[in-house]
Each structure stands twice: as C-alpha cells, then as structure tokens.
Scaffold this motif. Structure first.
Motif, mmCIF file in Angstrom:
data_model
loop_
_atom_site.group_PDB
_atom_site.id
_atom_site.type_symbol
_atom_site.label_atom_id
_atom_site.label_comp_id
_atom_site.label_asym_id
_atom_site.label_seq_id
_atom_site.Cartn_x
_atom_site.Cartn_y
_atom_site.Cartn_z
ATOM 1 N N ARG A 39 -2.762 -47.636 30.411
ATOM 2 C CA ARG A 39 -3.711 -48.747 30.420
ATOM 3 C C ARG A 39 -3.073 -49.931 29.705
ATOM 4 O O ARG A 39 -2.453 -49.769 28.651
ATOM 5 N N SER A 40 -3.233 -51.097 30.274
ATOM 6 C CA SER A 40 -2.638 -52.275 29.644
ATOM 7 C C SER A 40 -3.529 -53.488 29.840
ATOM 8 O O SER A 40 -4.267 -53.590 30.827
ATOM 9 N N LYS A 41 -3.461 -54.369 28.864
ATOM 10 C CA LYS A 41 -4.173 -55.645 28.952
ATOM 11 C C LYS A 41 -3.233 -56.668 29.574
ATOM 12 O O LYS A 41 -2.107 -56.852 29.114
ATOM 13 N N VAL A 42 -3.710 -57.321 30.613
ATOM 14 C CA VAL A 42 -2.903 -58.298 31.332
ATOM 15 C C VAL A 42 -3.573 -59.669 31.240
ATOM 16 O O VAL A 42 -4.755 -59.813 31.583
ATOM 17 N N THR A 43 -2.831 -60.655 30.765
ATOM 18 C CA THR A 43 -3.327 -62.031 30.682
ATOM 19 C C THR A 43 -2.419 -62.917 31.524
ATOM 20 O O THR A 43 -1.202 -62.914 31.337
ATOM 21 N N HIS A 44 -3.023 -63.646 32.439
ATOM 22 C CA HIS A 44 -2.256 -64.489 33.358
ATOM 23 C C HIS A 44 -2.806 -65.910 33.317
ATOM 24 O O HIS A 44 -3.981 -66.136 33.613
ATOM 25 N N LEU A 45 -1.967 -66.868 32.928
ATOM 26 C CA LEU A 45 -2.339 -68.279 32.867
ATOM 27 C C LEU A 45 -1.602 -69.045 33.953
ATOM 28 O O LEU A 45 -0.410 -68.819 34.179
ATOM 29 N N VAL A 46 -2.297 -69.981 34.601
ATOM 30 C CA VAL A 46 -1.678 -70.792 35.643
ATOM 31 C C VAL A 46 -2.163 -72.230 35.505
ATOM 32 O O VAL A 46 -3.355 -72.477 35.271
ATOM 33 N N ASN A 47 -1.221 -73.164 35.645
ATOM 34 C CA ASN A 47 -1.536 -74.588 35.643
ATOM 35 C C ASN A 47 -0.731 -75.229 36.769
ATOM 36 O O ASN A 47 0.498 -75.219 36.734
ATOM 37 N N VAL A 48 -1.428 -75.750 37.786
ATOM 38 C CA VAL A 48 -0.763 -76.323 38.954
ATOM 39 C C VAL A 48 -1.183 -77.784 39.099
ATOM 40 O O VAL A 48 -2.374 -78.084 39.224
ATOM 41 N N THR A 49 -0.209 -78.684 39.081
ATOM 42 C CA THR A 49 -0.459 -80.104 39.306
ATOM 43 C C THR A 49 0.137 -80.490 40.655
ATOM 44 O O THR A 49 1.327 -80.253 40.911
ATOM 45 N N THR A 50 -0.708 -81.087 41.517
ATOM 46 C CA THR A 50 -0.280 -81.465 42.862
ATOM 47 C C THR A 50 -0.500 -82.960 43.064
ATOM 48 O O THR A 50 -1.564 -83.495 42.716
ATOM 49 N N LYS A 51 0.516 -83.627 43.623
ATOM 50 C CA LYS A 51 0.404 -85.049 43.959
ATOM 51 C C LYS A 51 0.732 -85.228 45.434
ATOM 52 O O LYS A 51 1.822 -84.857 45.882
ATOM 53 N N ILE A 52 -0.241 -85.776 46.187
ATOM 54 C CA ILE A 52 -0.057 -86.023 47.615
ATOM 55 C C ILE A 52 -0.604 -87.411 47.930
ATOM 56 O O ILE A 52 -1.768 -87.702 47.649
ATOM 57 N N GLN A 53 0.251 -88.270 48.494
ATOM 58 C CA GLN A 53 -0.130 -89.632 48.888
ATOM 59 C C GLN A 53 -0.807 -90.382 47.741
ATOM 60 O O GLN A 53 -1.834 -91.038 47.922
ATOM 61 N N GLY A 54 -0.259 -90.244 46.548
ATOM 62 C CA GLY A 54 -0.759 -90.979 45.393
ATOM 63 C C GLY A 54 -1.932 -90.342 44.693
ATOM 64 O O GLY A 54 -2.348 -90.812 43.624
ATOM 65 N N ASN A 55 -2.503 -89.288 45.257
ATOM 66 C CA ASN A 55 -3.630 -88.593 44.630
ATOM 67 C C ASN A 55 -3.132 -87.378 43.861
ATOM 68 O O ASN A 55 -2.328 -86.589 44.380
ATOM 69 N N SER A 56 -3.625 -87.229 42.638
ATOM 70 C CA SER A 56 -3.191 -86.129 41.778
ATOM 71 C C SER A 56 -4.358 -85.199 41.472
ATOM 72 O O SER A 56 -5.490 -85.646 41.257
ATOM 73 N N GLN A 57 -4.078 -83.909 41.471
ATOM 74 C CA GLN A 57 -5.097 -82.914 41.154
ATOM 75 C C GLN A 57 -4.468 -81.803 40.316
ATOM 76 O O GLN A 57 -3.334 -81.398 40.563
ATOM 77 N N THR A 58 -5.213 -81.322 39.318
ATOM 78 C CA THR A 58 -4.743 -80.226 38.468
ATOM 79 C C THR A 58 -5.708 -79.059 38.562
ATOM 80 O O THR A 58 -6.917 -79.231 38.432
ATOM 81 N N ALA A 59 -5.163 -77.895 38.802
ATOM 82 C CA ALA A 59 -5.957 -76.659 38.854
ATOM 83 C C ALA A 59 -5.467 -75.729 37.759
ATOM 84 O O ALA A 59 -4.267 -75.460 37.652
ATOM 85 N N GLN A 60 -6.389 -75.257 36.932
ATOM 86 C CA GLN A 60 -6.053 -74.349 35.839
ATOM 87 C C GLN A 60 -6.825 -73.045 36.010
ATOM 88 O O GLN A 60 -7.969 -73.050 36.472
#
Length: 311
Positions: A39-60
């Motif tokens: 048995r193990s504890k798993v922690t997964h963090l993700v941070n994705v920054t996307t820029k398309i046609q001048g628009n920026s979005q961040t998903a965490q």
C-alpha cells in the motif's frame, strides 16, 4: 632490505589495495510472497499553462490516493502477479476563470460529473499484471475501463545481475499516443537507471526518461510531455520493494497549434510505501497544489537504427 623482501612488501601492499578498493555489488530484486499487500500514498501535482492565439489559460490539479497492490500468485520462475486497486481518492482542480472542483471518496457527497468516472474506480480491482522479479512487465489485463491508455511499464525495473555503485541499466518502452487526427502513433522511449548510492540497506536509484524516436511534430511532442518523468527512487534491498519515488516533469512545447501556441507542463509525483494497518489509512483532503522545484530535463539518447519513424 633484500630484494625478495622488497618485492614481497610491494605484493602485499598491492593485494591490500585491491581488496580495499574492490567495488561492492548489490542484488536488487523484488521479494514478495503470495498474499502480500503493498500500500502506498501517491500524490500527483500538475500545472499546465497553454497559450493559443494570444489567449492564456492555466489548469492546476492535485490527486491524492492510496494505491493497493495485492500479490495474487508467484509462479515457478519467480514471476509475480498482482491486482491493482485504489482504496481512496481525493481530487482538486482549478482552471482559469472557472470555479474549483473537489472530490473526496471518503465523503458522502456525490461526485460532480467531471469526477464521476474517477469515483467509479475506487474500491474495485482495476488491473491485473504480472512482472518478473526484476520488475519487467510480462502480462497485463485491464479489469476496468480506463480514461487513459495504460503505461507499458508499471513499476521500477531492476538490473538482472548484481551491480555496483554507478552502474546503469535501462528499460525500453513503446508509448502509444493519439494525434489530432485520432491516429495512434508508437514512440520508442526508455527509462535509464543509475545506482547512485546504498546507505543502511537502502539503494538510491536515479531515473531519467529518454525519447529514442526522433520527434519533429509539435502535436506529437505535446502528447508525450506527461511521459517524461525524471527523479529518484528509494529501494529497500533486504525487503525487496520500493520505499519511495519522487519524480518530476517540466517540459515546454511551442507550435502545437500554430506558430504562436505554447504549452508548459509541470508535474510532480511522489509515492511513499505505507506501513500502518489498512483500517488506519486515511488520506488527507487535498489542498491546492504548489510547485517548489523544477525537474532536470532528460538527456536525449542517440537514435537507434530500429526506431520507428513518427511523422
């Protein structure tokens, strides 16, 4: 001093030096028995920054889970069959200009539609797989439908023979990715391992993921970035099991949707073996993710002659 005495001293000194500096070797292999439960504890963090046609979005996002591997059987060749399940699951995500979403499998609150599929994976057998005593995947059976294609390798691969400090070994893996035209492409990668040290019976292993197939198409590169993990593994030699993994991903792809587009992917995965009884294990409610360190970029390997071309 006579000539014979002199050469005798030289021979003794040389023999002593050879014994003193002879490298110790270590046998790294999994040591499990039928009925064992890891048995193990798993922690997964993700941070994705996307820029398309001048628009920026961040998903965490942050995922905290308790992974359960039960040893179902061990055959005469030492191959180990395990059944994988998830005991509990806590999810959090936040996208720019949208409210955050939270799910906790230990709470009576029903999951929102975005987490419905993940909630169905808790407490049921997800897959059955067989590995060799060195961790190579022999066979895998999916017991539940998965939202993501399974990895071809499920655990840390260990060397077939005893090794000394500084020794390297690798594990080739074919990664299946889907292009924007919904075509499946096979990309050859490998995990490169190095035995860095052994202290009090615990081996520290460095792991890097390398792409072997030359990739020029940014649409394919952007699908691969989640696979490029690098980090450290702690392996208990006497117990024959992984104690801890700390892996990082930090990749940027430009031009995947036009010349001005960009995606920056940062991820961190930590897995730690649990020792407390099953009934005492309660995963914490996940807070918002934080990123405090950057992963070392993987070193590209030379293209092998047998590598598959990917357009």
């Amino acid at each position: 001093m006579t000539r014979n005495v002199f050469f005798g001293l030289v021979l003794t000194a040389t023999t002593f030096a050879s014994a003193t500096f002879a490298a110790d070797t270590y046998e790294l292999k999994y040591k499990l028995a039928e009925g064992d439960v890891l048995r193990s504890k798993v922690t997964h963090l993700v941070n994705v920054t996307t820029k398309i046609q001048g628009n920026s979005q961040t998903a965490q996002s942050r995922t905290v889970s308790t992974k359960n591997w039960k040893v179902e059987k061990i055959d005469d060749e030492g191959n180990i069959t395990l059944v994988h399940s998830i005991e509990d699951l806590q999810l959090w995500n936040k996208v720019t200009d949208r409210p955050e979403q939270v799910y906790d499998s230990t709470s009576p609150e029903p999951p929102s539609p975005i987490f419905q599929r993940a909630a169905q994976s808790v407490g049921v057998p997800l897959s059955r797989f067989t590995i060799s005593k060195n961790g190579f995947l022999v066979e895998r059976e999916e017991l539940q439908e998965s939202a993501h294609a399974p990895f071809n390798q499920v655990t840390v691969v260990l060397p077939a023979e005893p090794v000394e400090i500084g020794a390297k070994w690798d594990s080739p893996t074919d990664v299946q990715i889907r292009t924007s035209k919904q075509q499946l492409k096979k990309v050859k990668t490998r995990q490169l391992f190095t035995l860095e040290s052994v202290v009090n019976g615990v081996a520290t292993i460095d792991m890097k993921t390398q792409i072997l197939t030359p990739i020029e198409n940014p649409e394919i590169k952007v699908e691969l970035i989640q696979q490029l993990a690098n980090g450290k593994v702690k392996f208990d030699i006497d117990a024959g099991r992984v104690m801890r993994q700390d892996l990082d991903m930090d990749e940027t792809v430009i031009g995947f949707q036009g010349e001005a587009s960009m995606m920056k992917f940062r991820g961190r995965m930590q897995e730690e073996l649990l020792t407390e009884p099953l009934q005492a294990a309660v995963a914490p409610t996940p807070p918002k993710p934080e990123f405090e360190r950057t992963a070392e970029a993987p070193t590209p390997a030379k293209r092998p002659e047998e590598a598959t071309e990917v357009e």
